[in-house]
Write an enzyme that holds these catalytic residues in place. Structure first.
Site, PDB file in Angstrom:
ATOM      1  N   ASP A 164       0.864  -1.243   0.149  1.00  0.00           N
ATOM      2  CA  ASP A 164      -0.124   0.018   0.029  1.00  0.00           C
ATOM      3  C   ASP A 164       0.991   1.343  -0.116  1.00  0.00           C
ATOM      4  OD1 ASP A 164      -2.592   1.580   0.484  1.00  0.00           O
ATOM      5  OD2 ASP A 164      -1.663   1.923   2.632  1.00  0.00           O
ATOM      6  N   ASP A 211      -0.383   4.943   1.192  1.00  0.00           N
ATOM      7  CA  ASP A 211      -0.616   6.094   2.146  1.00  0.00           C
ATOM      8  C   ASP A 211      -0.571   5.381   3.353  1.00  0.00           C
ATOM      9  OD1 ASP A 211      -0.929   8.719   0.807  1.00  0.00           O
ATOM     10  OD2 ASP A 211      -2.696   7.660  -0.024  1.00  0.00           O
TER      11      ASP A 211
END
Length: 216
Positions: free
Chosen positions: A13, A15
């Site tokens: 991922d 953020d």
């Protein structure tokens, strides 16, 4: 004590996992929340890890879907332009360097423009394969993005390790049949298989036809 995991691919991922964009994300979403009379805590527990239009649909369930799409595009444009305070999660640069030459990808709810802006602001390299918002029809917590990345890399989902921070992302990784390492202080509450405060505790060591991920 060191925990060792075997893997053939790593899916990351962005953020909250590679970059810390919390300040700008929460500021823009709380501005949006105020316009719609929504409670701060309700908004902040919803928006992390999801595409913006899906968060809007959850928070304003009676609103027309096309309005959510249009408003999300304006939100993405602001997020891409406002990168002050976006920094790398400790250990992110070293992890990406260690993964060079090994199967890995970013799987993010951001679009290409936002991913490029935030990775640039954090001075991190963008992976050769990136599954962004444009490439999926369903947002996290649906596992589509992770499964698409595994397929593109030619790796069985069971041989993939996911790094995620949010509840939506951790659920997506688990539902994809992958081992999930939660990153950051909030991750343990979403029951990942393993947890680290940041990425400085991670090392990558080649092994056989894949590699080992060591959590110190």
């Amino acid at each position: 004590m060191t925990t060792t995991l075997s893997a053939r691919a790593v899916l990351l991922d962005m953020d909250g996992t590679l970059v810390d964009s919390t300040a700008v994300v929460e500021r823009l979403w709380l501005e949006w929340a105020a316009l719609h009379g929504l409670e701060r805590d309700t908004v902040l527990t919803t928006v992390h890890g999801r595409q913006g239009w899906q968060s809007m649909a959850i928070l304003l369930p009676e609103r027309d879907h096309e309005i959510n799409r249009e408003e999300n595009q304006r939100m993405l444009a602001r997020e891409s332009a406002e990168t002050a305070g976006v920094v790398a999660i400790p250990g992110a640069a070293e992890l990406l360097t260690a993964l060079q030459g090994m199967p890995h990808a970013i799987v993010t709810s951001a679009d290409v423009a936002l991913m490029t802006a935030r990775m640039g602001a954090a001075q991190l390299p963008i992976t050769e394969l990136a599954i962004t918002a444009e490439r999926v029809s369903r947002s996290k917590p649906d596992p589509e993005g992770f499964l698409l990345a595994a397929s593109a890399l030619g790796i069985d989902p069971a041989d993939c390790v996911v790094f995620e921070d949010s509840g939506a992302g951790i659920k997506a990784g688990i539902d994809a049949g992958m081992t999930v390492i939660g990153v950051g202080p909030h991750a343990p509450s979403f029951s990942p298989a393993h947890h680290v405060d940041d990425l400085t505790r991670i090392s990558i060591v080649p092994a056989g036809d894949g590699f080992e991920i060591r959590i110190s």
